[in-house]
Scaffold this motif. Structure first.
Motif, mmCIF file in Angstrom:
data_model
loop_
_atom_site.group_PDB
_atom_site.id
_atom_site.type_symbol
_atom_site.label_atom_id
_atom_site.label_comp_id
_atom_site.label_asym_id
_atom_site.label_seq_id
_atom_site.Cartn_x
_atom_site.Cartn_y
_atom_site.Cartn_z
ATOM 1 N N ILE A 86 0.852 -1.188 0.000
ATOM 2 C CA ILE A 86 0.000 0.000 0.000
ATOM 3 C C ILE A 86 0.890 1.241 0.000
ATOM 4 C CG2 ILE A 86 -2.004 -1.063 1.116
ATOM 5 C CD1 ILE A 86 -1.046 0.240 3.744
ATOM 6 N N GLU A 87 0.343 2.309 -0.533
ATOM 7 C CA GLU A 87 1.095 3.560 -0.600
ATOM 8 C C GLU A 87 1.081 4.243 0.755
ATOM 9 O OE1 GLU A 87 1.633 7.035 -3.862
ATOM 10 O OE2 GLU A 87 -0.417 6.492 -3.343
ATOM 11 N N ARG A 88 2.235 4.721 1.155
ATOM 12 C CA ARG A 88 2.358 5.437 2.426
ATOM 13 C C ARG A 88 1.870 6.875 2.268
ATOM 14 N NH1 ARG A 88 7.551 2.592 2.310
ATOM 15 N NH2 ARG A 88 8.351 4.324 1.124
ATOM 16 N N GLY A 89 1.260 7.382 3.314
ATOM 17 C CA GLY A 89 0.899 8.788 3.365
ATOM 18 C C GLY A 89 -0.170 9.220 2.389
ATOM 19 N N THR A 90 -1.159 8.381 2.135
ATOM 20 C CA THR A 90 -2.214 8.753 1.183
ATOM 21 C C THR A 90 -3.419 9.369 1.872
ATOM 22 O OG1 THR A 90 -3.124 6.514 1.275
ATOM 23 C CG2 THR A 90 -1.580 7.000 -0.507
ATOM 24 N N GLY A 91 -3.350 9.534 3.181
ATOM 25 C CA GLY A 91 -4.486 10.134 3.897
ATOM 26 C C GLY A 91 -5.627 9.144 4.039
ATOM 27 N N GLU A 92 -6.811 9.583 3.688
ATOM 28 C CA GLU A 92 -8.002 8.744 3.864
ATOM 29 C C GLU A 92 -8.138 7.677 2.792
ATOM 30 O OE1 GLU A 92 -11.476 11.137 4.182
ATOM 31 O OE2 GLU A 92 -10.572 12.448 5.676
ATOM 32 N N ARG A 93 -7.582 7.911 1.633
ATOM 33 C CA ARG A 93 -7.756 6.985 0.521
ATOM 34 C C ARG A 93 -6.604 5.982 0.476
ATOM 35 N NH1 ARG A 93 -8.650 7.905 -5.719
ATOM 36 N NH2 ARG A 93 -10.051 6.132 -5.995
ATOM 37 N N LEU A 94 -6.938 4.710 0.514
ATOM 38 C CA LEU A 94 -5.945 3.645 0.476
ATOM 39 C C LEU A 94 -5.623 3.314 -0.981
ATOM 40 C CD1 LEU A 94 -4.386 1.552 2.214
ATOM 41 C CD2 LEU A 94 -6.301 0.019 1.827
ATOM 42 N N LYS A 95 -4.355 3.286 -1.322
ATOM 43 C CA LYS A 95 -3.935 2.940 -2.672
ATOM 44 C C LYS A 95 -3.042 1.709 -2.601
ATOM 45 C CE LYS A 95 -1.785 4.663 -6.839
ATOM 46 N NZ LYS A 95 -1.019 5.745 -7.464
ATOM 47 N N ALA A 96 -3.490 0.639 -3.234
ATOM 48 C CA ALA A 96 -2.745 -0.616 -3.244
ATOM 49 C C ALA A 96 -2.007 -0.772 -4.574
ATOM 50 C CB ALA A 96 -3.684 -1.791 -3.028
ATOM 51 N N HIS A 97 -0.972 -1.601 -4.562
ATOM 52 C CA HIS A 97 -0.193 -1.858 -5.770
ATOM 53 C C HIS A 97 0.316 -3.294 -5.722
ATOM 54 C CE1 HIS A 97 2.189 -1.051 -9.258
ATOM 55 N NE2 HIS A 97 3.353 -1.195 -8.629
ATOM 56 N N ALA A 98 0.384 -3.919 -6.874
ATOM 57 C CA ALA A 98 0.921 -5.280 -6.987
ATOM 58 C C ALA A 98 2.078 -5.251 -7.980
ATOM 59 C CB ALA A 98 -0.153 -6.241 -7.469
ATOM 60 N N TRP A 99 3.123 -6.000 -7.672
ATOM 61 C CA TRP A 99 4.233 -6.113 -8.599
ATOM 62 C C TRP A 99 4.742 -7.535 -8.577
ATOM 63 C CZ3 TRP A 99 4.141 -3.205 -4.198
ATOM 64 C CH2 TRP A 99 5.097 -3.421 -3.217
ATOM 65 N N LEU A 100 5.379 -7.914 -9.671
ATOM 66 C CA LEU A 100 5.884 -9.274 -9.842
ATOM 67 C C LEU A 100 7.387 -9.284 -9.616
ATOM 68 C CD1 LEU A 100 5.235 -12.219 -10.685
ATOM 69 C CD2 LEU A 100 5.764 -11.525 -13.028
ATOM 70 N N VAL A 101 7.832 -10.214 -8.780
ATOM 71 C CA VAL A 101 9.243 -10.334 -8.431
ATOM 72 C C VAL A 101 9.710 -11.753 -8.755
ATOM 73 C CG1 VAL A 101 10.913 -10.227 -6.539
ATOM 74 C CG2 VAL A 101 8.963 -8.675 -6.552
ATOM 75 N N SER A 102 10.862 -11.835 -9.387
ATOM 76 C CA SER A 102 11.482 -13.127 -9.659
ATOM 77 C C SER A 102 12.955 -13.006 -9.321
ATOM 78 C CB SER A 102 11.290 -13.513 -11.131
ATOM 79 O OG SER A 102 11.891 -14.756 -11.388
#
Length: 124
Positions: A86-102
Protein backbone atom coordinates in the motif's frame (compact mmCIF):
# COMPACT_ATOMS: atom_id res chain seq x y z
CA UNK A 1 3.98 -14.26 -31.94
CA UNK A 2 5.03 -13.70 -28.30
CA UNK A 3 3.07 -10.44 -28.07
CA UNK A 4 -0.04 -12.29 -29.28
CA UNK A 5 0.46 -14.92 -26.58
CA UNK A 6 0.88 -12.21 -23.93
CA UNK A 7 -2.26 -10.48 -25.18
CA UNK A 8 -4.25 -13.70 -24.84
CA UNK A 9 -2.95 -14.28 -21.30
CA UNK A 10 -3.62 -10.70 -20.17
CA UNK A 11 -7.14 -10.82 -21.63
CA UNK A 12 -7.85 -14.17 -19.95
CA UNK A 13 -6.56 -12.97 -16.58
CA UNK A 14 -8.52 -9.70 -16.83
CA UNK A 15 -11.70 -11.62 -17.66
CA UNK A 16 -10.97 -14.12 -14.90
CA UNK A 17 -10.55 -11.37 -12.32
CA UNK A 18 -13.86 -9.89 -13.46
CA UNK A 19 -15.75 -13.17 -13.14
CA UNK A 20 -13.93 -14.90 -10.29
CA UNK A 21 -11.94 -14.07 -7.18
CA UNK A 22 -8.23 -13.29 -7.08
CA UNK A 23 -7.65 -16.48 -5.05
CA UNK A 24 -9.30 -18.63 -7.69
CA UNK A 25 -7.30 -17.11 -10.54
CA UNK A 26 -4.07 -17.37 -8.54
CA UNK A 27 -4.78 -21.05 -7.86
CA UNK A 28 -4.57 -21.71 -11.61
CA UNK A 29 -1.06 -20.26 -11.64
CA UNK A 30 0.12 -22.09 -8.53
CA UNK A 31 -0.87 -25.45 -9.97
CA UNK A 32 2.02 -25.18 -12.38
CA UNK A 33 5.37 -26.59 -11.28
CA UNK A 34 7.70 -23.59 -11.15
CA UNK A 35 10.99 -24.06 -9.33
CA UNK A 36 13.80 -22.58 -11.39
CA UNK A 37 15.02 -19.01 -11.88
CA UNK A 38 14.44 -17.24 -15.18
CA UNK A 39 17.24 -15.56 -17.08
CA UNK A 40 17.35 -11.77 -17.23
CA UNK A 41 16.57 -12.00 -20.92
CA UNK A 42 13.40 -13.98 -20.21
CA UNK A 43 12.37 -11.54 -17.48
CA UNK A 44 12.84 -8.56 -19.80
CA UNK A 45 10.94 -10.26 -22.61
CA UNK A 46 8.01 -11.12 -20.35
CA UNK A 47 7.96 -7.62 -18.83
CA UNK A 48 7.88 -6.08 -22.31
CA UNK A 49 5.25 -8.50 -23.64
CA UNK A 50 2.84 -8.19 -20.73
CA UNK A 51 3.19 -4.39 -20.48
CA UNK A 52 2.67 -3.99 -24.23
CA UNK A 53 -0.34 -6.33 -24.24
CA UNK A 54 -1.89 -4.55 -21.24
CA UNK A 55 -2.16 -1.36 -23.29
CA UNK A 56 -4.77 -3.10 -25.43
CA UNK A 57 -6.81 -4.59 -22.58
CA UNK A 58 -9.16 -2.22 -20.73
CA UNK A 59 -8.58 -2.10 -16.97
CA UNK A 60 -5.48 -4.29 -17.12
CA UNK A 61 -4.36 -3.22 -13.65
CA UNK A 62 -1.06 -3.89 -11.94
CA UNK A 63 -2.63 -7.03 -10.43
CA UNK A 64 -3.75 -8.25 -13.87
CA UNK A 65 -0.25 -7.70 -15.22
CA UNK A 66 1.48 -9.34 -12.26
CA UNK A 67 -0.74 -12.43 -12.48
CA UNK A 68 -0.23 -12.62 -16.24
CA UNK A 69 3.54 -12.41 -15.89
CA UNK A 70 3.52 -14.99 -13.10
CA UNK A 71 1.49 -17.36 -15.27
CA UNK A 72 3.84 -16.98 -18.25
CA UNK A 73 6.90 -17.51 -16.04
CA UNK A 74 5.32 -20.55 -14.37
CA UNK A 75 4.49 -22.09 -17.76
CA UNK A 76 8.23 -21.95 -18.46
CA UNK A 77 8.98 -23.56 -15.08
CA UNK A 78 10.23 -20.31 -13.54
CA UNK A 79 9.19 -19.29 -10.05
CA UNK A 80 8.08 -15.82 -9.07
CA UNK A 81 5.95 -14.11 -6.48
CA UNK A 82 3.39 -11.38 -6.46
CA UNK A 83 4.13 -8.72 -3.91
CA UNK A 84 1.30 -6.52 -2.68
CA UNK A 85 1.72 -3.24 -0.86
CA UNK A 86 0.00 0.00 0.00
CA UNK A 87 1.09 3.56 -0.60
CA UNK A 88 2.36 5.44 2.43
CA UNK A 89 0.90 8.79 3.37
CA UNK A 90 -2.21 8.75 1.18
CA UNK A 91 -4.49 10.13 3.90
CA UNK A 92 -8.00 8.74 3.86
CA UNK A 93 -7.76 6.98 0.52
CA UNK A 94 -5.94 3.64 0.48
CA UNK A 95 -3.93 2.94 -2.67
CA UNK A 96 -2.74 -0.62 -3.24
CA UNK A 97 -0.19 -1.86 -5.77
CA UNK A 98 0.92 -5.28 -6.99
CA UNK A 99 4.23 -6.11 -8.60
CA UNK A 100 5.88 -9.27 -9.84
CA UNK A 101 9.24 -10.33 -8.43
CA UNK A 102 11.48 -13.13 -9.66
CA UNK A 103 14.84 -13.87 -8.03
CA UNK A 104 14.72 -10.47 -6.25
CA UNK A 105 14.22 -8.62 -9.56
CA UNK A 106 11.07 -6.56 -10.12
CA UNK A 107 9.68 -7.88 -13.39
CA UNK A 108 6.41 -5.95 -13.59
CA UNK A 109 4.95 -3.16 -11.53
CA UNK A 110 7.39 -0.34 -12.16
CA UNK A 111 8.71 1.79 -9.37
CA UNK A 112 7.56 0.66 -5.94
CA UNK A 113 9.02 3.66 -4.13
CA UNK A 114 6.51 4.96 -1.64
CA UNK A 115 4.77 1.60 -1.21
CA UNK A 116 4.91 -0.42 1.98
CA UNK A 117 5.24 -4.14 1.32
CA UNK A 118 2.42 -6.09 2.97
CA UNK A 119 2.58 -9.65 1.68
CA UNK A 120 3.95 -12.02 -0.94
CA UNK A 121 2.03 -14.60 -2.88
CA UNK A 122 4.52 -17.13 -4.08
CA UNK A 123 4.18 -19.94 -6.53
CA UNK A 124 3.17 -22.59 -4.02
Amino acid sequence: MFLGYCLMVVMAVRLGLTLFSYSRIRSVVTRLDASQCASMGDLRRIAWGVAAAARFVPRASCLTQALSGQYILARQGNESKIRIGIERGTGERLKAHAWLVSDNHIVLGGSVDGFTHLLDHGGR
